[in-house]
Design a protein around this motif. Structure first.
Motif, mmCIF file in Angstrom:
data_model
loop_
_atom_site.group_PDB
_atom_site.id
_atom_site.type_symbol
_atom_site.label_atom_id
_atom_site.label_comp_id
_atom_site.label_asym_id
_atom_site.label_seq_id
_atom_site.Cartn_x
_atom_site.Cartn_y
_atom_site.Cartn_z
ATOM 1 N N ALA A 66 0.836 -1.211 0.000
ATOM 2 C CA ALA A 66 0.000 0.000 0.000
ATOM 3 C C ALA A 66 0.867 1.257 0.000
ATOM 4 O O ALA A 66 0.636 2.190 -0.769
ATOM 5 N N ASP A 67 1.893 1.254 0.856
ATOM 6 C CA ASP A 67 2.807 2.404 0.903
ATOM 7 C C ASP A 67 3.517 2.581 -0.436
ATOM 8 O O ASP A 67 3.702 3.700 -0.912
ATOM 9 N N TRP A 68 3.925 1.460 -1.012
ATOM 10 C CA TRP A 68 4.665 1.484 -2.272
ATOM 11 C C TRP A 68 3.789 2.048 -3.397
ATOM 12 O O TRP A 68 4.210 2.908 -4.159
ATOM 13 N N LEU A 69 2.541 1.575 -3.453
ATOM 14 C CA LEU A 69 1.616 2.038 -4.501
ATOM 15 C C LEU A 69 1.378 3.539 -4.405
ATOM 16 O O LEU A 69 1.435 4.259 -5.404
ATOM 17 N N VAL A 70 1.101 3.992 -3.200
ATOM 18 C CA VAL A 70 0.819 5.420 -2.996
ATOM 19 C C VAL A 70 2.065 6.254 -3.284
ATOM 20 O O VAL A 70 2.029 7.225 -4.045
ATOM 21 N N GLY A 71 3.192 5.864 -2.686
ATOM 22 C CA GLY A 71 4.424 6.635 -2.846
ATOM 23 C C GLY A 71 4.890 6.685 -4.295
ATOM 24 O O GLY A 71 5.199 7.747 -4.833
ATOM 25 N N MET A 72 4.912 5.524 -4.944
ATOM 26 C CA MET A 72 5.430 5.439 -6.308
ATOM 27 C C MET A 72 4.558 6.245 -7.275
ATOM 28 O O MET A 72 5.062 7.025 -8.081
ATOM 29 N N ASN A 73 3.252 6.053 -7.194
ATOM 30 C CA ASN A 73 2.351 6.699 -8.156
ATOM 31 C C ASN A 73 2.227 8.209 -7.934
ATOM 32 O O ASN A 73 2.285 8.990 -8.884
ATOM 33 N N LEU A 74 2.046 8.628 -6.683
ATOM 34 C CA LEU A 74 1.849 10.054 -6.432
ATOM 35 C C LEU A 74 3.154 10.845 -6.567
ATOM 36 O O LEU A 74 3.145 11.985 -7.016
ATOM 37 N N THR A 75 4.265 10.242 -6.181
ATOM 38 C CA THR A 75 5.562 10.901 -6.385
ATOM 39 C C THR A 75 5.768 11.146 -7.875
ATOM 40 O O THR A 75 6.145 12.243 -8.305
ATOM 41 N N ARG A 76 5.487 10.119 -8.689
ATOM 42 C CA ARG A 76 5.656 10.240 -10.141
ATOM 43 C C ARG A 76 4.707 11.315 -10.698
ATOM 44 O O ARG A 76 5.112 12.176 -11.475
ATOM 45 N N ALA A 77 3.437 11.267 -10.279
ATOM 46 C CA ALA A 77 2.425 12.194 -10.816
ATOM 47 C C ALA A 77 2.826 13.651 -10.548
ATOM 48 O O ALA A 77 2.832 14.489 -11.457
ATOM 49 N N LEU A 90 -8.849 4.453 -3.455
ATOM 50 C CA LEU A 90 -8.339 5.744 -2.995
ATOM 51 C C LEU A 90 -7.264 6.268 -3.946
ATOM 52 O O LEU A 90 -7.259 7.443 -4.318
ATOM 53 N N LEU A 91 -6.381 5.371 -4.373
ATOM 54 C CA LEU A 91 -5.281 5.780 -5.246
ATOM 55 C C LEU A 91 -5.804 6.320 -6.578
ATOM 56 O O LEU A 91 -5.314 7.332 -7.089
ATOM 57 N N ASP A 92 -6.825 5.651 -7.144
ATOM 58 C CA ASP A 92 -7.429 6.140 -8.393
ATOM 59 C C ASP A 92 -7.950 7.564 -8.215
ATOM 60 O O ASP A 92 -7.761 8.424 -9.076
ATOM 61 N N LYS A 93 -8.607 7.804 -7.082
ATOM 62 C CA LYS A 93 -9.151 9.142 -6.797
ATOM 63 C C LYS A 93 -8.031 10.170 -6.698
ATOM 64 O O LYS A 93 -8.121 11.275 -7.235
ATOM 65 N N LEU A 94 -6.964 9.804 -5.976
ATOM 66 C CA LEU A 94 -5.859 10.740 -5.742
ATOM 67 C C LEU A 94 -5.150 11.106 -7.045
ATOM 68 O O LEU A 94 -4.772 12.261 -7.252
ATOM 69 N N GLU A 151 -6.489 11.044 -10.026
ATOM 70 C CA GLU A 151 -7.438 11.881 -10.777
ATOM 71 C C GLU A 151 -7.324 13.339 -10.318
ATOM 72 O O GLU A 151 -7.272 14.264 -11.120
ATOM 73 N N ILE A 152 -7.233 13.533 -8.985
ATOM 74 C CA ILE A 152 -7.082 14.886 -8.426
ATOM 75 C C ILE A 152 -5.761 15.494 -8.902
ATOM 76 O O ILE A 152 -5.692 16.663 -9.287
ATOM 77 N N ALA A 153 -4.687 14.687 -8.882
ATOM 78 C CA ALA A 153 -3.362 15.172 -9.289
ATOM 79 C C ALA A 153 -3.386 15.661 -10.733
ATOM 80 O O ALA A 153 -2.830 16.718 -11.053
ATOM 81 N N LEU A 154 -4.067 14.915 -11.616
ATOM 82 C CA LEU A 154 -4.082 15.263 -13.037
ATOM 83 C C LEU A 154 -4.883 16.534 -13.322
ATOM 84 O O LEU A 154 -4.731 17.151 -14.367
ATOM 85 N N GLN A 155 -5.749 16.900 -12.358
ATOM 86 C CA GLN A 155 -6.560 18.106 -12.556
ATOM 87 C C GLN A 155 -5.899 19.350 -11.948
ATOM 88 O O GLN A 155 -6.498 20.426 -11.940
#
Length: 482
Positions: free
Chosen positions: A1-12, A439-443, A445-449
């Motif tokens: 869970a930490d890896w998914l959130v950190g990796m994806n949102l850091t990249r975004a 939650l990650l999908d939502k986050l 989506e917010i990042a891209l906007q």
């Protein structure tokens, strides 16, 4: 869970920032981001703080037994702010003039004997907080020292613990630990002679033991001459907290007095130590209360009052009107930031979220909190300013654009609780991961906007020759624009 959130949102957020000219990684993490948010929001409160004046009226009084101070207690609610401070300067000066040459009468005197038990032994977080406050040590520095005391010097027990209690099975080792301490340092002899090894303080509690017990000295003598000064300071703090368990409770008389002076009420509080007890081990005017918080001797009620009796008259020596100002919150130091991470629930204002959080809800673990602070320093999101920690413009810009689901300490503490539920078997791992995925999908989506990120260096300089946009780059000689 930490890896998914950190990796994806850091990249975004890093890609978003790079598109706008910002070089480098904008790291986002389940624990590091709300920790950064704590620092950013504290700095914002300090920056926006507007000091407000208030006034104290203090009487220096002389009864038969010796001088003391009492403070005016205003009766008119219109003169007070929400904290009970007098905000009417004219009223304070009028009262001072009227009471200047009178006689004060003791309307009531109440004395209670208070008993204060020894502080618990250390866990890693408390050790980091204490060393930050007493010695200015960094959180990672304390972890490294504690690890060295455990591994290299064999002087103390396992340090990465979140527990401040000891199992009753270790009662049988008290003699061996005390003997080892004496062999390691003969200067402890006067303290050890005063110990009562039959005392059983609240530290001995099997129901409070987690994966590891509190940090204490070992049963083997150690070589303190081989310790650095910093190592010895940390070791000394650990051994004092262990030895405190075998000294008697600290006892003092707390006296609260109300006085009548020209029809106005004045109050005074004070204490007189009756039994020094375990506080003899902490001789700098600071000790630990039942809740582990330091008690400052200069705090209200710490003056030594003379013997007072109801109905007694006191001469007014002088009466002062003191100009005061409300103070902003203090910036975080590493120790207080560790404490804030441990008690994230305190910083949650949303009532619904607060209702779902345990009072002790925290973010990170004893073993990871120091590392999280180091990451934030390394990324340039926070920086050290003397003993304090402040956020940088990059850190502030990042928190401004991140969704609250990732920057709110309360939301992160809820994730920690959900992980506990998986461990307890009240939530399945599949359910937990499904929630993370949604939650990650939502986050993302917010990042891209996100609109323009307001980050320093993202707004690049213009080339003086061709007016093209330039980027800040790094070289061995420092940063440059190209």
């Amino acid at each position: 869970a930490d890896w998914l959130v950190g990796m994806n949102l850091t990249r975004a957020f890093s890609v978003l920032a790079q598109q706008q000219g910002h070089q480098g990684v904008l790291s986002v993490g389940r624990v590091q981001t709300p920790t950064l948010a704590l620092v950013v929001r504290r700095d914002q409160k300090i920056a926006s703080f507007v000091p407000k004046p208030f006034w104290d009226v203090v009487a220096n009084l002389q009864p038969q037994g010796g001088p003391f101070q009492a403070k005016w207690l205003p009766a008119n609610a219109n003169w007070l702010d929400e904290e009970g401070r007098c905000i009417n300067q004219e009223a304070a000066r009028t009262i001072a003039a009227r009471c200047q040459s009178g006689q004060a009468t003791l309307a009531s005197v109440e004395t209670l004997r208070k008993r204060e038990g020894a502080p618990l032994v250390m866990d890693l977080g408390t050790l980091q907080q204490e060393c930050s406050k007493r010695f200015g040590f960094g959180a990672q520095q304390v972890l490294d020292i504690a690890q060295s005391l455990y591994e290299t010097h064999k002087a103390t027990s396992y340090p990465r613990t979140d527990c401040r209690y000891l199992p009753t099975s270790m009662l049988s080792e008290i003699g061996a630990v005390v003997t080892a301490l004496l062999h390691s340092d003969e200067k402890l002899s006067p303290v050890i002679d005063r110990l009562d090894q039959t005392l059983k303080s609240r530290v001995w509690n099997d129901s409070k033991i987690t994966a590891h017990h509190g940090i204490i000295p070992t049963t083997a003598p150690c070589r303190i001459d081989r310790m650095s000064e910093e190592e010895f300071r940390v070791y000394d703090l650990i051994r004092r907290h262990y030895l405190a368990q075998f000294l008697h409770v600290h006892e003092y008389d707390q006296t609260d007095a109300r006085l009548d002076l020209a029809g106005e009420t004045f109050v005074a509080s004070g204490r007189q130590v009756r039994v020094e007890g375990w506080k003899a081990l902490f001789p700098r005017g600071k000790g630990k209360g039942q809740d582990g918080d330091d008690e400052e001797e200069e705090a209200s009620g710490a003056q030594a009052l003379p013997p007072l009796r109801q109905g007694e008259s006191c001469t007014v020596v002088d009466l002062l009107v003191k100009d005061r100002q409300t103070q902003p919150p203090k910036p975080f130091a590493e120790g207080t930031l560790i404490s804030a991470m441990k008690n994230a629930a305190r910083f949650v204002t949303d009532e619904r979220l607060r209702a779902r959080l345990r009072e002790s809800a925290g973010i990170g673990t004893e073993a990871t909190r120091a590392g999280i602070i180091e990451i934030l320093l390394k990324r340039g999101f926070i920086r050290k300013k003397g003993r304090t920690i402040v956020s940088t413009p990059v850190g502030q810009g990042l928190i401004a654009v991140l969704p609250p689901q990732i920057s709110n300490p309360g939301m992160t503490a809820l994730w920690e609780q959900a992980l506990d539920q998986v461990a307890e078997g009240t939530m399945t791992l599949d359910d937990f991961m499904e929630r993370q995925s949604v939650l990650l999908d939502k986050l993302i989506e917010i990042a891209l906007q996100q609109p323009q990120l307001n980050l320093p260096e993202a707004l690049s300089e213009t080339c003086p020759k061709c007016q093209a946009k330039m980027r800040k780059r790094k070289s061995s000689n420092g940063p440059f624009w190209s």
